[in-house]
Scaffold this motif. Sequence first.
Motif, PDB file in Angstrom:
ATOM      1  N   LEU A 104       0.824  -1.201   0.000  1.00 20.59           N
ATOM      2  CA  LEU A 104       0.000   0.000   0.000  1.00 20.59           C
ATOM      3  C   LEU A 104       0.864   1.258   0.000  1.00 20.59           C
ATOM      4  CD1 LEU A 104      -2.670   1.478   0.117  1.00 20.59           C
ATOM      5  CD2 LEU A 104      -2.709   1.117   2.600  1.00 20.59           C
ATOM      6  N   TYR A 111       1.659   7.213  -6.569  1.00 23.18           N
ATOM      7  CA  TYR A 111       0.470   7.948  -6.999  1.00 23.18           C
ATOM      8  C   TYR A 111       0.866   9.306  -7.547  1.00 23.18           C
ATOM      9  CZ  TYR A 111      -3.891  10.613  -6.615  1.00 23.18           C
ATOM     10  OH  TYR A 111      -4.981  11.409  -6.877  1.00 23.18           O
ATOM     11  N   PHE A 186      -4.044   4.970   6.972  1.00 14.78           N
ATOM     12  CA  PHE A 186      -4.524   3.837   6.188  1.00 14.78           C
ATOM     13  C   PHE A 186      -4.480   2.540   6.992  1.00 14.78           C
ATOM     14  CE2 PHE A 186      -3.583   6.798   2.797  1.00 14.78           C
ATOM     15  CZ  PHE A 186      -4.542   6.521   1.830  1.00 14.78           C
ATOM     16  N   PRO A 188      -5.564  -0.248   9.623  1.00 18.51           N
ATOM     17  CA  PRO A 188      -6.907  -0.638  10.090  1.00 18.51           C
ATOM     18  C   PRO A 188      -7.039  -0.574  11.607  1.00 18.51           C
ATOM     19  CG  PRO A 188      -5.646  -2.588   9.533  1.00 18.51           C
ATOM     20  CD  PRO A 188      -4.779  -1.413   9.159  1.00 18.51           C
ATOM     21  N   VAL A 202      -8.676   6.262   6.301  1.00 23.62           N
ATOM     22  CA  VAL A 202      -9.111   5.627   5.064  1.00 23.62           C
ATOM     23  C   VAL A 202      -9.071   4.123   5.291  1.00 23.62           C
ATOM     24  CG1 VAL A 202      -8.681   5.316   2.601  1.00 23.62           C
ATOM     25  CG2 VAL A 202      -8.131   7.504   3.697  1.00 23.62           C
ATOM     26  N   ASP A 203     -10.248   3.490   5.322  1.00 20.99           N
ATOM     27  CA  ASP A 203     -10.328   2.050   5.566  1.00 20.99           C
ATOM     28  C   ASP A 203     -11.146   1.428   4.442  1.00 20.99           C
ATOM     29  OD1 ASP A 203     -10.861  -0.574   6.473  1.00 20.99           O
ATOM     30  OD2 ASP A 203     -10.582   0.065   8.553  1.00 20.99           O
ATOM     31  N   LEU A 204     -10.457   0.786   3.497  1.00 21.95           N
ATOM     32  CA  LEU A 204     -11.134   0.221   2.334  1.00 21.95           C
ATOM     33  C   LEU A 204     -12.088  -0.901   2.727  1.00 21.95           C
ATOM     34  CD1 LEU A 204      -8.128   0.107  -0.172  1.00 21.95           C
ATOM     35  CD2 LEU A 204      -9.841   1.887   0.128  1.00 21.95           C
ATOM     36  N   SER A 205     -11.736  -1.680   3.763  1.00 21.25           N
ATOM     37  CA  SER A 205     -12.603  -2.784   4.165  1.00 21.25           C
ATOM     38  C   SER A 205     -13.936  -2.259   4.691  1.00 21.25           C
ATOM     39  CB  SER A 205     -11.914  -3.650   5.230  1.00 21.25           C
ATOM     40  OG  SER A 205     -11.696  -2.913   6.425  1.00 21.25           O
ATOM     41  N   GLU A 207     -15.390   0.560   3.782  1.00 26.05           N
ATOM     42  CA  GLU A 207     -16.156   1.027   2.629  1.00 26.05           C
ATOM     43  C   GLU A 207     -16.799  -0.140   1.896  1.00 26.05           C
ATOM     44  OE1 GLU A 207     -16.728   4.174   2.195  1.00 26.05           O
ATOM     45  OE2 GLU A 207     -15.409   4.647   3.868  1.00 26.05           O
ATOM     46  N   LEU A 208     -16.066  -1.254   1.770  1.00 27.68           N
ATOM     47  CA  LEU A 208     -16.628  -2.439   1.117  1.00 27.68           C
ATOM     48  C   LEU A 208     -17.771  -3.025   1.936  1.00 27.68           C
ATOM     49  CD1 LEU A 208     -13.382  -4.162  -0.188  1.00 27.68           C
ATOM     50  CD2 LEU A 208     -15.207  -3.185  -1.584  1.00 27.68           C
TER      51      LEU A 208
END
Length: 254
Positions: A104, A111, A186, A188, A202-205, A207-208
Motif C-alpha cells: 500500500l 500515486y 490507512f 486498520p 481511510v479504511d477500504l474494508s 467502505e466495502l
Amino acid sequence: MATGRTHRPATRSRGIPEATVARLPLYLRALTALSERSVPTVSSEELAAAAGVNSAKLRKDFSYLGSYGTRGVGYDVEYLVYQISRELGLTQDWPVVIVGIGNLGAALANYGGFASRGFRVAALIDADPAMAGKPVAGIPVQHTDELESIIRDNGVSIGVIATPAGAAQQVCDRLVAAGVTSILNFAPTVLSVPDGVDVRKVDLSIELQILAFHEQRKAGEEATAGAAAVQAATREETSTDQGPDGDVPAVMPA
C-alpha cells in the motif's frame, strides 16, 4: 517556496463548516476537469451534478467563500479553481512523509496525483532495515530511526501511515512528538491523538462492508417485491375462479 509548517489554511478561522470543507475537494476535482477542457464558465446546476451534490447545497457552500456567481452566466471556472485551491491550502507546497512502504505504501508513493494537488512526498520511511536505500517511485526509502530528523529537516506537518495496525499508534505518537499535526491513516485501527492534531482515516474494508450492506438491502427489496408480485398474481388467479358474487360456483347436476 512556502512550506506546510509556516502557512495553514484559514477555513476554521473563517467559520467554514466541516461538511463544506469536505465537499470542496469534490468541487475542485469537477472544476479542474472543466478547466482542462477549456470551459470558461459553469452553472451551479452543472457543477453540482458533476460533483454529485444538489445545487442549493453548492450555492450555500460557495457563499462561505464569498463566491456567488453571476446570474445568467454562472461561475468563472478558473477563478473558482484558484479560490478553492487557496482555501484548501493547495497554492503552497505541503511536504508529506509516508511511513510503511509495503504494497500500500509503495502504491501511495507511486500515486501521481500528489504533486499536481500541492503535495510533495518528502520522504518514504520503513522499519525494515532491508528496505533502507531502495528506491520507490524514485525516492530512496529511509529507516524509521531517522523519522524525527526527516520531519524537522523537511518542515513536514502531514504524515501518512500505511503500516500494519500493530505499529500504527507508535508511529503516530512519534510523528506527533516530532511536530506533525495532520495524519492520513490507512492502518486498520483507530489512532489516539492529542488536541490540535487532525486525523483522517481511510479504511477500504469498511467502505466495502458498507457497500455490502447496500447490496444486501437491495437484494432484500427485490425479494420482497418478487414475493408481493407472486401474491398479487395468486389473488388474481383465485378471483377468476369465483362466481359473480365472489363465491366458488356450485357443481351443476348432469
